[in-house]
Design an enzyme around this catalytic site. Structure first.
Site, short mmCIF file in Angstrom:
data_model
loop_
_atom_site.label_atom_id
_atom_site.label_comp_id
_atom_site.label_asym_id
_atom_site.label_seq_id
_atom_site.Cartn_x
_atom_site.Cartn_y
_atom_site.Cartn_z
N ASP A 294 21.38 2.55 -41.66
CA ASP A 294 20.65 3.94 -41.19
C ASP A 294 21.41 5.02 -41.44
O ASP A 294 22.81 5.26 -41.42
CB ASP A 294 20.62 4.00 -39.60
CG ASP A 294 19.34 4.88 -39.03
OD1 ASP A 294 18.60 4.90 -39.87
OD2 ASP A 294 19.71 5.18 -38.06
N TYR B 274 21.42 9.66 -41.76
CA TYR B 274 21.36 11.02 -41.07
C TYR B 274 20.92 12.07 -41.81
O TYR B 274 21.89 12.91 -42.24
CB TYR B 274 22.93 10.99 -40.48
CG TYR B 274 23.38 12.10 -39.28
CD1 TYR B 274 22.56 12.14 -38.00
CD2 TYR B 274 24.28 13.13 -39.40
CE1 TYR B 274 23.11 12.79 -37.23
CE2 TYR B 274 24.70 13.54 -38.50
CZ TYR B 274 24.11 13.64 -37.20
OH TYR B 274 24.43 14.58 -36.22
N HIS C 158 17.91 17.71 -37.47
CA HIS C 158 18.30 16.75 -36.71
C HIS C 158 19.95 17.10 -36.38
O HIS C 158 20.57 17.08 -35.33
CB HIS C 158 17.92 15.65 -37.12
CG HIS C 158 18.45 14.24 -36.15
ND1 HIS C 158 18.14 14.27 -34.75
CD2 HIS C 158 19.56 13.68 -36.40
CE1 HIS C 158 19.05 13.13 -34.38
NE2 HIS C 158 19.74 12.79 -35.34
N ARG D 196 29.30 18.76 -30.56
CA ARG D 196 30.58 19.54 -31.03
C ARG D 196 30.45 20.82 -31.03
O ARG D 196 31.48 21.59 -31.32
CB ARG D 196 30.74 19.09 -32.58
CG ARG D 196 31.17 17.46 -32.60
CD ARG D 196 31.71 17.16 -34.17
NE ARG D 196 30.29 17.25 -34.84
CZ ARG D 196 29.42 16.34 -35.15
NH1 ARG D 196 29.66 15.38 -34.25
NH2 ARG D 196 28.42 16.68 -35.64
N GLU E 169 14.46 7.33 -31.87
CA GLU E 169 14.55 8.29 -33.08
C GLU E 169 13.50 7.81 -33.98
O GLU E 169 13.18 6.85 -34.21
CB GLU E 169 16.01 7.78 -33.73
CG GLU E 169 17.13 8.59 -32.97
CD GLU E 169 18.35 8.34 -33.83
OE1 GLU E 169 18.59 7.51 -34.77
OE2 GLU E 169 19.38 8.98 -33.28
N GLU F 87 11.85 7.71 -37.36
CA GLU F 87 12.28 7.60 -38.67
C GLU F 87 11.31 6.94 -39.45
O GLU F 87 10.29 6.02 -38.96
CB GLU F 87 13.52 6.53 -38.73
CG GLU F 87 14.61 7.20 -37.84
CD GLU F 87 16.19 6.65 -37.97
OE1 GLU F 87 16.25 6.04 -39.17
OE2 GLU F 87 17.01 6.60 -37.18
N ASP G 193 14.77 3.97 -34.13
CA ASP G 193 15.98 3.51 -34.00
C ASP G 193 16.34 3.92 -32.56
O ASP G 193 16.79 4.85 -32.25
CB ASP G 193 16.98 4.28 -34.99
CG ASP G 193 18.22 4.06 -34.74
OD1 ASP G 193 18.67 3.12 -34.09
OD2 ASP G 193 18.78 4.93 -35.21
N ARG H 122 22.13 7.24 -25.60
CA ARG H 122 22.99 8.31 -26.09
C ARG H 122 24.13 8.38 -25.41
O ARG H 122 25.26 8.93 -25.84
CB ARG H 122 22.09 9.67 -25.74
CG ARG H 122 20.94 9.85 -26.53
CD ARG H 122 21.06 9.94 -27.87
NE ARG H 122 19.78 9.86 -28.59
CZ ARG H 122 19.76 9.86 -29.87
NH1 ARG H 122 20.76 9.34 -30.92
NH2 ARG H 122 18.50 9.94 -30.61
N GLN I 162 26.62 6.22 -27.07
CA GLN I 162 27.12 6.69 -28.47
C GLN I 162 27.85 7.89 -28.07
O GLN I 162 28.74 7.88 -28.82
CB GLN I 162 25.55 7.38 -29.03
CG GLN I 162 25.67 7.99 -30.15
CD GLN I 162 24.41 8.32 -30.93
OE1 GLN I 162 23.32 8.44 -30.49
NE2 GLN I 162 24.45 8.81 -32.09
N TYR J 66 31.37 6.94 -30.35
CA TYR J 66 30.89 7.09 -31.97
C TYR J 66 32.21 7.54 -32.55
O TYR J 66 32.12 7.60 -33.93
CB TYR J 66 29.68 8.05 -32.11
CG TYR J 66 29.80 9.62 -32.01
CD1 TYR J 66 29.97 10.34 -33.03
CD2 TYR J 66 30.43 10.31 -30.81
CE1 TYR J 66 30.49 11.81 -33.18
CE2 TYR J 66 30.56 11.72 -30.88
CZ TYR J 66 30.67 12.39 -31.93
OH TYR J 66 31.11 13.52 -31.96
N LYS K 103 23.11 1.76 -30.91
CA LYS K 103 22.10 1.60 -31.76
C LYS K 103 21.77 0.00 -31.98
O LYS K 103 20.86 -0.41 -32.90
CB LYS K 103 22.60 2.08 -33.20
CG LYS K 103 23.00 3.53 -33.13
CD LYS K 103 21.96 4.41 -32.89
CE LYS K 103 22.11 5.71 -33.48
NZ LYS K 103 21.07 6.68 -33.60
N THR L 36 15.76 -2.27 -33.08
CA THR L 36 15.18 -1.26 -34.03
C THR L 36 13.77 -1.66 -34.25
O THR L 36 13.70 -3.01 -34.78
CB THR L 36 16.06 -1.30 -35.21
OG1 THR L 36 17.40 -0.89 -35.01
CG2 THR L 36 15.39 -0.04 -36.31
N GLU M 100 17.00 15.80 -28.31
CA GLU M 100 16.67 17.16 -29.19
C GLU M 100 15.72 17.72 -28.32
O GLU M 100 15.87 19.08 -28.03
CB GLU M 100 16.42 17.09 -30.55
CG GLU M 100 17.38 16.88 -31.47
CD GLU M 100 16.90 16.29 -32.80
OE1 GLU M 100 16.45 15.10 -32.81
OE2 GLU M 100 16.92 17.16 -33.73
#
Ligand code: MN
Length: 408
Positions: free
Chosen positions: A120, A122, A127, A136, A193, A195, A225, A229, A232, A236, A245, A249, A350
């Site tokens: 997978d 990114y 996003h 961050r 997610e 996708e 996906d 969170r 994660q 991560y 994850k 899926t 998001e």
């Protein structure tokens, strides 16, 4: 191109997802019967093994217990010959053969191919910027490598399930921003997610060019996906997502072929930093595909695959640069597809901005993340002149967490 008419008259409508122009590949069963390879046409499924004599491929691949893997292994020339023969068989003017059709209503769909491996990525700049800002801060939103290579992680083929499969809320070691210490609990921030999955139809050894990568993609599916969170956020760094994850899926049951999507090719957006030569675009390798997500039948996302920064072919070519062997049935997730506007964000993380700004649903309900019993459905279609190339649906309902699996 305009709509191609079929003797299956339900296919000859501007809003039918499966006109003769499409011919996506799936695996179905009826009642408790065996799994069979099928092609969607209108509101029917063509049982391909039952017309093996009319098709230019070895009959064995049409009863492959793995699904469409055997057809994929044949290679590009046979993919084109099979598609041409199916088109000729179903075209308006050919002898109607309703005896080899099955109604889609009442058929059970299965995974269309056996997933060999799952990677997978990114690859949506919107996003990555949104998530990076939340995790961050705005100053460090995009990692320094992001504009130079498609960022990915190796996922789990074993997690892939077909649309319609219920999803169980996972337990995990998690730490929300509000928690001082990690704890063992059901995920409270379970998410989607939006996708696409690119299905790799040819094996390769060693690095392959962008053009070869594009040619080796057999087709595309919708892909959700599912992501925890809170698991994660805690796990991560430094090696990327892991248990967040791994629950499930989901993919849509029909592989829409690259051939069917050819009229909808488009360029990636302008490069902000020139890519190294082996990753530079050589032609249009993104696709203009309208995408939508519904939660309990209410639309929460509307966007388009054409907003991505990297194409699946660029991700695939990069994947092979180290010499990584690729196998028939490998699947590459595009990464969450988020367009620039708020309603185009392809995850609840998001949409609700990490839970700070819950989204509104009908009847005064709100959501930051998925609640037990919610049904999330991805929809996708390329819009032609008076016809659609539809993907069907990729849906799943979240079931409540079980009791603590360790009995604590
Ligand atoms: Mn993802």
């Amino acid at each position: 191109m305009t709509i191609l008419n079929s003797w299956v008259t339900s296919a000859n409508h501007a809003d039918c997802p499966f006109p003769l122009n499409n011919l996506p590949y799936g695996v179905f069963s009826v009642d408790d019967g065996p799994r069979r390879l099928g092609v969607a046409i209108g509101d029917r499924i063509l049982d391909v093994a039952s017309i093996a004599d009319a098709l230019p491929v070895n009959a064995d691949v049409l009863t492959d217990p793995r699904g469409w893997n055997g057809v994929m292994e044949l290679g590009q020339a046979d993919w084109a010959a099979l598609r041409a023969a199916l088109t000729a068989f179903l075209t308006d003017g050919a002898m109607p053969r309703p005896d080899v059709l099955v109604p889609q209503v009442g058929a059970t769909m299965h995974l269309p191919f056996t997933v060999s491996e799952f990677t997978d990525f990114y690859a949506s700049k919107n996003h990555a910027t949104n998530v990076g800002t939340m995790f961050r801060g705005a100053q460090n939103a995009l990692p320094p490598n992001w504009l130079h290579i498609p960022i990915g992680y190796n996922g789990r083929a074993s997690s892939v399930v077909v649309s319609g499969t219920d999803i169980r809320r996972p337990w995990g070691q998690l730490k929300s921003p509000a928690d001082d210490a990690p704890r063992w609990a059901p995920s409270r921030r379970f998410d989607i997610e939006l996708e696409l999955g690119a299905v790799i139809g040819q094996s390769s050894q060693g690095p392959i060019s962008l053009d070869q990568a594009d040619a080796n993609i057999f087709g595309y599916v919708l892909l959700n996906d599912w992501s925890a969170r809170d698991i994660q956020a805690w796990e991560y760094q430094p090696l990327g997502p892991f248990q967040a994850k791994a629950t499930a899926t989901s993919i849509s049951p029909w592989i829409v072929t690259a051939a069917a999507l050819a009229p909808f090719r488009c360029d990636t957006p302008p490069r902000e930093v020139e890519l190294l030569p082996h990753l530079r675009d050589t032609g249009p390798m993104l696709f203009d595909i309208d995408l939508e997500v519904t939660m309990n039948d209410h639309t929460i996302v509307k966007t388009n695959y054409n907003t991505m920064y990297y194409s699946a072919a660029q991700q695939f070519a990069h994947h092979t640069t180290s010499g990584c062997p690729m196998r028939v049935g490998d699947m590459i997730g595009t990464g969450t597809i988020s367009g620039p506007e708020k309603h185009e964000r392809g995850s609840l993380l998001e949409l609700s901005w990490g839970g700070e700004d819950p989204i509104a649903l009908p009847d005064g309900q709100t959501r930051s993340f998925i609640e037990d019993g919610d049904t999330l459905t991805l929809h996708g279609a390329a819009q032609g002149e008076g016809y659609l190339i539809g993907f069907g649906e990729c849906t799943g309902t979240l079931l409540p967490a079980l009791d603590d699996p360790f009995g604590n």
